[in-house]
Design a protein around this motif. Structure first.
Motif, mmCIF file in Angstrom:
data_model
loop_
_atom_site.group_PDB
_atom_site.id
_atom_site.type_symbol
_atom_site.label_atom_id
_atom_site.label_comp_id
_atom_site.label_asym_id
_atom_site.label_seq_id
_atom_site.Cartn_x
_atom_site.Cartn_y
_atom_site.Cartn_z
ATOM 1 N N MET A 89 42.368 36.973 43.950
ATOM 2 C CA MET A 89 42.199 37.805 45.135
ATOM 3 C C MET A 89 43.233 38.932 45.155
ATOM 4 N N CYS A 96 42.348 41.766 42.788
ATOM 5 C CA CYS A 96 41.247 42.582 43.328
ATOM 6 C C CYS A 96 41.721 43.418 44.517
ATOM 7 N N LEU A 97 42.602 42.863 45.334
ATOM 8 C CA LEU A 97 43.136 43.620 46.461
ATOM 9 C C LEU A 97 43.944 44.825 45.988
ATOM 10 N N ILE A 123 36.921 39.514 45.704
ATOM 11 C CA ILE A 123 37.805 38.832 46.667
ATOM 12 C C ILE A 123 37.061 37.709 47.381
#
Length: 657
Positions: free
Chosen positions: A219, A222-223, A372
Motif C-alpha cells: 500500500m 502505491c501511495l 492500494i
C-alpha cells in the motif's frame, strides 16, 4: 490488543529474521508497484504506435515547445504586472504559469536524463516494446514469487519459534503450579488452552508478520507512486478513510466480544469431548451415551451460534473496505476526468497539479488506487485473526501469571538425607472453607518405620501424603522431616527423597523398561532387573511380546491393572527413596502375587520410612504401626499386632504354588 502486543514483544528475539522479513516485504511491495506501473507503457507508448525511445523524443520536443511558450507568456505577464501595479488576477496567472514552467523544465530534464540510458538498449518497434514490457512483467512476477516463498518461510520460523517459547513457558508454569490450582482448573481445560489458544496466537503471528507486513508496504509503495502523480488528488480521494476507520473500529469491538464467547464455547466442546472419550468405559457401562451426546450437542449448538455471530461481524469488514475503496476510486475518476477533459490544473479553485493531467496519468493514478485497495482488503481479512489472537493471548498470560501457592524460599534450608523422623505438628488443612480435612493433627513417624493409615473416605489419609510431598501446604501448623520445616526447603529437594505408588498408577507411553527407569534415569540394568524382581514384574514378562521392550500403550492401557501397579512399584523401588508412599499400591494384584511382593518388600522397607494407605489385612501385615483416622483426627494409634488382635483379624498365609 495489549495482550497480543506482549506476544509480539516476545517474538522480537528473532530480530535478524524480522529484519530480513521487512527487507523481503519491502522488495515485494516495490515489485508490486512496478508491476502496476507497467500500465503506463501500455497506454502511453505501445497502444499509441510508439516505442519507448520515440515516445521519449516526442515528450522532449513537446516539453521544449511548452517551455518556450511558457517563457514568453511569463515575460508578458511580468510586464503587465509591472504596468498595472498590484493586480491580484495577473499575479495569480503569473504564479500559475511560473509553476507550470518549472514543472515542464523538471519533466524535460528527467526525459533528457533517461534518454542516454534508453538509446539503443530497448526494442525499436511497438510490438518489440510490448514483448519487452510483458517479459519484464513475467520476470517481476518470478522474482516476486521467490520473495513470497522466502517471506512465508521467515514468517513460519518467527511464529513457530515464538509458539515454541510460549509452549515451553506454559508447560513450565503448569509444572510449577500448585496441585490445588491444577485441580480447580482441570487438566482438560489446561490441555484445551495449550492446544487451541496457542494455535490462535500462532495464527495471529503468521497473519501479522505475513500479510500484516507485506500488505501495508505494498500500500505504501502505491501511495508514494500515486502521490508522485498528484498528492493533492490523493488527499482528496482519502477523505473517506477516517469514516471507514471509525466503522471498522466499531465492528472490531463486537468482534472481540464474540471472539471471547466463541473461545469459551470451543473450550467447552473440547473439554466435554476429552472427558467423555477418556472415560468411555464408564459412559458405556452406565448407558450414558445419550446423556454425553446431549451434553456435547448442547456445547456444539452454543458454539455454532457464536460462530455464526462471529462470521457476521467478520463479513462486515470486507464490504466496508470495498465500499471505501470504491468511493476513493470514484472520487479519483471524477476529479481526474474533470482535470483531463477541461485541460486544467485546478479543481474548484484548488490547484491539483502543476502540469495538466493526461488520460494515461489518470489511468495510472486509478491503477495505483486499485493497487492500494487489494492490500487494504487483505488487511481487513486478518483483523479477525488478530482479535482472536489477542483474546487467546489474554487466557495464556492469565495462566502464566498465576502465582503458585507452593513457592521455593529465597534462602532455602538444606534437607539432609532422611534418617531421624517425620512430624506433623498441629496441622490444619482444608481444600475449601466448608470442608476441613485435618484438624490440629499431631503425628510422629520415626525413621525406618512402616505406618499404615486407614479410615473412611475423606478422613485425611491421602492429604497427609500430599502435605508431606508438599503438593499442598498446611494452612496452620508445620510438616517436618528430621526437624526441618519442609516449607523452608526447595520442593524438589523434598521430593528427591520420595517415591509413590497409587491405586491407579500412571504409566507413560513407552516400554516397560523405560517406565521402570523413569524412577531413576541413572539406574543400571542390574538395578532395574532387581527392582522388577522385587515387584514381581518378571512374573509376567514372558507373556509380553518383547519382554522389557514391550510398549505399554497410552497410560499403560495395553496392560492389566495389576501389571501396571507392579511396574509402578518397580519404578518406585529403583528410585531408592528414603520415604515411600504406597496408596493401595497392590489393590489390583492377585492375592498370591501380593503376598510374594510383600515378602520381597519387607527387607527393602527396613532402610526407609514408609506410609501405606490400605484396608487389606495382607497389606497391613507389613506395617509396624496402624493409625486410624476419623474426620481429620487420629482415632487410634496401634501396632499392627495390636490392631489385628483388637479387631480379631486373622491372615490366611496359604500361597498358590
Amino acid at each position: 490488543m495489549i495482550n497480543f502486543l506482549r506476544v509480539i514483544k516476545l517474538s522480537l528475539v528473532n530480530k535478524w529474521k524480522i529484519t530480513a522479513l521487512l527487507v523481503n516485504s519491502l522488495i515485494i511491495g516495490l515489485l508490486w508497484g512496478c508491476s502496476i506501473s507497467a500500465v503506463y507503457p501500455f497506454v502511453e507508448v505501445v497502444f499509441s504506435g510508439n516505442t519507448i525511445e520515440t515516445w521519449l523524443v516526442s515528450e522532449i520536443e513537446k516539453t521544449d515547445e511548452k517551455i518556450a511558450e511558457l517563457q514568453i507568456t511569463c515575460s508578458d505577464l511580468k510586464l503587465k504586472v509591472g504596468d498595472s501595479g498590484n493586480s491580484t488576477q495577473l499575479r495569480n496567472e503569473l504564479d500559475t504559469h511560473s509553476r507550470r514552467l518549472i514543472a515542464e523544465e523538471k519533466a524535460n530534464q528527467l526525459y533528457r536524463t533517461v534518454m542516454p540510458w534508453i538509446e539503443g538498449r530497448v526494442p525499436q518497434t511497438p510490438f518489440g516494446t510490448l514483448v519487452f514490457v510483458m517479459s519484464t512483467l513475467i520476470m517481476i512476477t518470478i522474482i516476486k514469487g521467490v520473495c513470497l516463498v522466502l517471506n512465508s518461510v521467515l514468517v513460519a520460523q518467527i511464529a513457530q519459534r515464538t509458539a515454541l517459547v510460549m509452549r515451553r513457558q506454559f508447560y513450565s508454569s503448569a509444572v510449577k503450579m500448585d496441585q490445588l490450582t491444577i485441580d480447580q482448573k482441570g487438566t482438560s481445560a489446561m490441555q484445551t488452552m495449550l492446544i487451541y489458544n496457542l494455535n490462535l496466537v500462532t495464527a495471529g503471528l503468521i497473519s501479522l508478520y505475513g500479510k500484516g507486513t507485506r500488505e501495508p508496504l505494498k500500500m505504501l509503495v502505491c501511495l508514494v507512486l500515486a502521490a508522485c502523480i498528484s498528492w493533492k488528488l490523493l488527499l482528496l480521494t482519502m477523505v473517506v478513510a477516517p469514516i471507514a476507520g471509525f466503522v471498522i473500529n466499531r465492528i472490531s469491538q463486537h468482534m472481540r466480544t464474540a471472539a471471547q464467547r466463541e473461545l469459551g464455547g470451543i473450550a467447552g466442546v473440547l473439554q466435554s469431548t476429552m472427558e467423555s472419550l477418556s472415560a468411555l468405559r464408564t459412559v458405556r457401562i452406565f448407558n450414558r451415551e445419550r446423556t454425553e451426546k446431549a451434553r456435547f450437542n448442547r456445547f456444539s449448538k452454543t458454539l455454532y451460534n457464536l460462530g455464526v455471530k462471529q462470521a457476521f461481524f467478520d463479513s462486515l469488514l470486507r464490504p466496508t473496505t470495498e465500499l471505501a475503496g470504491m468511493v476513493c476510486v470514484a472520487i479519483a475518476l471524477l476529479a481526474g476526468g474533470y482535470l483531463v477533459l477541461n485541460d486544467t490544473t485546478h479543481l474548484l479553485g484548488v490547484r491539483m497539479s502543476d502540469r495538466p493531467m493526461t488520460v494515461s496519468s489518470v489511468f495510472l493514478f486509478f491503477a495505483m488506487l486499485a493497487g492500494i485497495s487489494e492490500p487494504a482488503r487483505k488487511m481487513s481479512e486478518i483483523y479477525n485473526t488478530l482479535v482472536r489472537a489477542d483474546v487467546s493471548s489474554k487466557g495464556l498470560y492469565d495462566f502464566f501469571e498465576v502465582e503458585p501457592e507452593i513457592q521455593t524460599p529465597k534462602n532455602p534450608s538444606q534437607l539432609p538425607l532422611h534418617s531421624k523422623g517425620i512430624r506433623f505438628k498441629s496441622v490444619n488443612f482444608a481444600y475449601n472453607l466448608k470442608q476441613i480435612t485435618l484438624k490440629r493433627l499431631d503425628l510422629i513417624i520415626p525413621f525406618g518405620q512402616t505406618v499404615a493409615l486407614i479410615g473412611p473416605n475423606g478422613s485425611g489419609k491421602s492429604t497427609l501424603i500430599n502435605l508431606l510431598a508438599r503438593f499442598y501446604d498446611p494452612q496452620w501448623g508445620a510438616v517436618l522431616i528430621d526437624g526441618v520445616d519442609i516449607k523452608n526447603v526447595n520442593p524438589r529437594h523434598v521430593r528427591k527423597q520420595m517415591a509413590m505408588v497409587t491405586q491407579d498408577p500412571v504409566l507413560f507411553k513407552g516400554t516397560v523398561l523405560e517406565n521402570i527407569q523413569y524412577g531413576n534415569m541413572n539406574a543400571t540394568s542390574d538395578d532395574i532387573l532387581r527392582a522388577a524382581e522385587m515387584a514381581r514384574v518378571t512374573d509376567f514378562l514372558d507373556v509380553l511380546p518383547k519382554g522389557f521392550d514391550t510398549m505399554v500403550g497410552d497410560r499403560g492401557n495395553t496392560l492389566s491393572g495389576g501389571q501396571r501397579q507392579r511396574i509402578a512399584l518397580a519404578r518406585a523401588i529403583v528410585a531408592d527413596p528414603r520415604i515411600l508412599f504406597l496408596d493401595e499400591a497392590t489393590s489390583q494384584v492377585d492375592v498370591a502375587s501380593e503376598q510374594l511382593i510383600h515378602d520381597s518388600l519387607k527387607q527393602f522397607l527396613k532402610q526407609r520410612t514408609t506410609i501405606i494407605i490400605s484396608h487389606r489385612p495382607a497389606t497391613l501385615e507389613i506395617a509396624d504401626r496402624v493409625i486410624v483416622l476419623e474426620q481429620g483426627q487420629i482415632e487410634e494409634d496401634l501396632s499392627s499386632t495390636e490392631y489385628f488382635e483388637r479387631y480379631g483379624i486373622k491372615l490366611d498365609r496359604k500361597r498358590v504354588a
